[in-house]
Design a protein around this motif. Sequence first.
Motif, PDB file in Angstrom:
ATOM      1  N   ASN A  72       0.810  -1.222   0.000  1.00  0.00           N
ATOM      2  CA  ASN A  72       0.000   0.000   0.000  1.00  0.00           C
ATOM      3  C   ASN A  72       0.844   1.272   0.000  1.00  0.00           C
ATOM      4  OD1 ASN A  72      -2.551  -1.253  -0.005  1.00  0.00           O
ATOM      5  ND2 ASN A  72      -2.376  -1.675   2.181  1.00  0.00           N
ATOM      6  N   SER A  73       2.156   1.127   0.058  1.00  0.00           N
ATOM      7  CA  SER A  73       3.028   2.301   0.124  1.00  0.00           C
ATOM      8  C   SER A  73       2.980   3.081  -1.191  1.00  0.00           C
ATOM      9  CB  SER A  73       4.471   1.879   0.410  1.00  0.00           C
ATOM     10  OG  SER A  73       5.003   1.176  -0.711  1.00  0.00           O
ATOM     11  N   SER A  74       3.295   4.356  -1.109  1.00  0.00           N
ATOM     12  CA  SER A  74       3.268   5.198  -2.308  1.00  0.00           C
ATOM     13  C   SER A  74       4.324   4.754  -3.321  1.00  0.00           C
ATOM     14  CB  SER A  74       3.459   6.667  -1.935  1.00  0.00           C
ATOM     15  OG  SER A  74       4.703   6.860  -1.289  1.00  0.00           O
ATOM     16  N   HIS A  75       5.503   4.323  -2.846  1.00  0.00           N
ATOM     17  CA  HIS A  75       6.538   3.906  -3.801  1.00  0.00           C
ATOM     18  C   HIS A  75       6.159   2.608  -4.520  1.00  0.00           C
ATOM     19  CE1 HIS A  75       7.873   2.321   0.146  1.00  0.00           C
ATOM     20  NE2 HIS A  75       8.206   1.250  -0.533  1.00  0.00           N
ATOM     21  N   GLN A  77       2.991   1.581  -5.108  1.00  0.00           N
ATOM     22  CA  GLN A  77       1.885   1.935  -5.996  1.00  0.00           C
ATOM     23  C   GLN A  77       2.381   2.708  -7.228  1.00  0.00           C
ATOM     24  OE1 GLN A  77      -1.498   1.113  -5.621  1.00  0.00           O
ATOM     25  NE2 GLN A  77      -0.746  -0.240  -4.006  1.00  0.00           N
ATOM     26  N   GLU A  78       3.216   3.718  -6.993  1.00  0.00           N
ATOM     27  CA  GLU A  78       3.677   4.571  -8.098  1.00  0.00           C
ATOM     28  C   GLU A  78       4.680   3.872  -8.997  1.00  0.00           C
ATOM     29  OE1 GLU A  78       6.154   8.709  -8.912  1.00  0.00           O
ATOM     30  OE2 GLU A  78       5.450   8.281  -6.878  1.00  0.00           O
ATOM     31  N   PHE A  79       5.705   3.259  -8.392  1.00  0.00           N
ATOM     32  CA  PHE A  79       6.803   2.712  -9.196  1.00  0.00           C
ATOM     33  C   PHE A  79       6.551   1.285  -9.657  1.00  0.00           C
ATOM     34  CE2 PHE A  79       8.747   6.349  -7.255  1.00  0.00           C
ATOM     35  CZ  PHE A  79       9.529   6.861  -8.280  1.00  0.00           C
ATOM     36  N   VAL A  80       6.183   0.392  -8.741  1.00  0.00           N
ATOM     37  CA  VAL A  80       5.998  -1.004  -9.145  1.00  0.00           C
ATOM     38  C   VAL A  80       4.749  -1.135 -10.009  1.00  0.00           C
ATOM     39  CG1 VAL A  80       5.641  -3.382  -8.369  1.00  0.00           C
ATOM     40  CG2 VAL A  80       7.266  -1.918  -7.162  1.00  0.00           C
ATOM     41  N   LEU A  81       3.607  -0.764  -9.468  1.00  0.00           N
ATOM     42  CA  LEU A  81       2.370  -0.955 -10.222  1.00  0.00           C
ATOM     43  C   LEU A  81       2.230   0.031 -11.378  1.00  0.00           C
ATOM     44  CD1 LEU A  81      -0.176  -1.740  -7.365  1.00  0.00           C
ATOM     45  CD2 LEU A  81       1.183  -3.325  -8.757  1.00  0.00           C
ATOM     46  N   GLY A  82       2.624   1.279 -11.151  1.00  0.00           N
ATOM     47  CA  GLY A  82       2.423   2.300 -12.167  1.00  0.00           C
ATOM     48  C   GLY A  82       3.435   2.332 -13.282  1.00  0.00           C
ATOM     49  N   LYS A  83       4.696   2.057 -12.957  1.00  0.00           N
ATOM     50  CA  LYS A  83       5.750   2.210 -13.963  1.00  0.00           C
ATOM     51  C   LYS A  83       6.421   0.906 -14.370  1.00  0.00           C
ATOM     52  CE  LYS A  83       6.717   6.946 -12.581  1.00  0.00           C
ATOM     53  NZ  LYS A  83       7.711   7.911 -12.082  1.00  0.00           N
TER      54      LYS A  83
END
Length: 102
Positions: A72-75, A77-83
């Motif tokens: 659930n961390s921002s990193h 969510q943003e880096f693994v899932l998003g990028k």
Amino acid sequence: MENQNPIHVFATWKVKEGQVENVLSLLKTVHDASIREEGNLFYKIHRSNSDLNTIVLFEGYSSEAAVAEHRNSSHFQEFVLGKIVPLLENREIILTTPISYL
């Protein structure tokens, strides 16, 4: 009841052709943030010797709750899932509990 034992995560990522360096660069950020998480025990990044497009992550967390906090961390969510996930052909994750013998 939630497992209070340490949890080890084995994640195998098959990276799309030509994207390994991009993924490894993004993983540096994820690694650096992950090892600062309260429940993180370790975060190791490996590259397959037989298939250079395969990355294996070996992560340790103090409990199931710590794994959930990581996901659930921002990193994450943003880096693994998003990028990173869009740069993968395949992603397999196995959660394990280490066996301790007395």
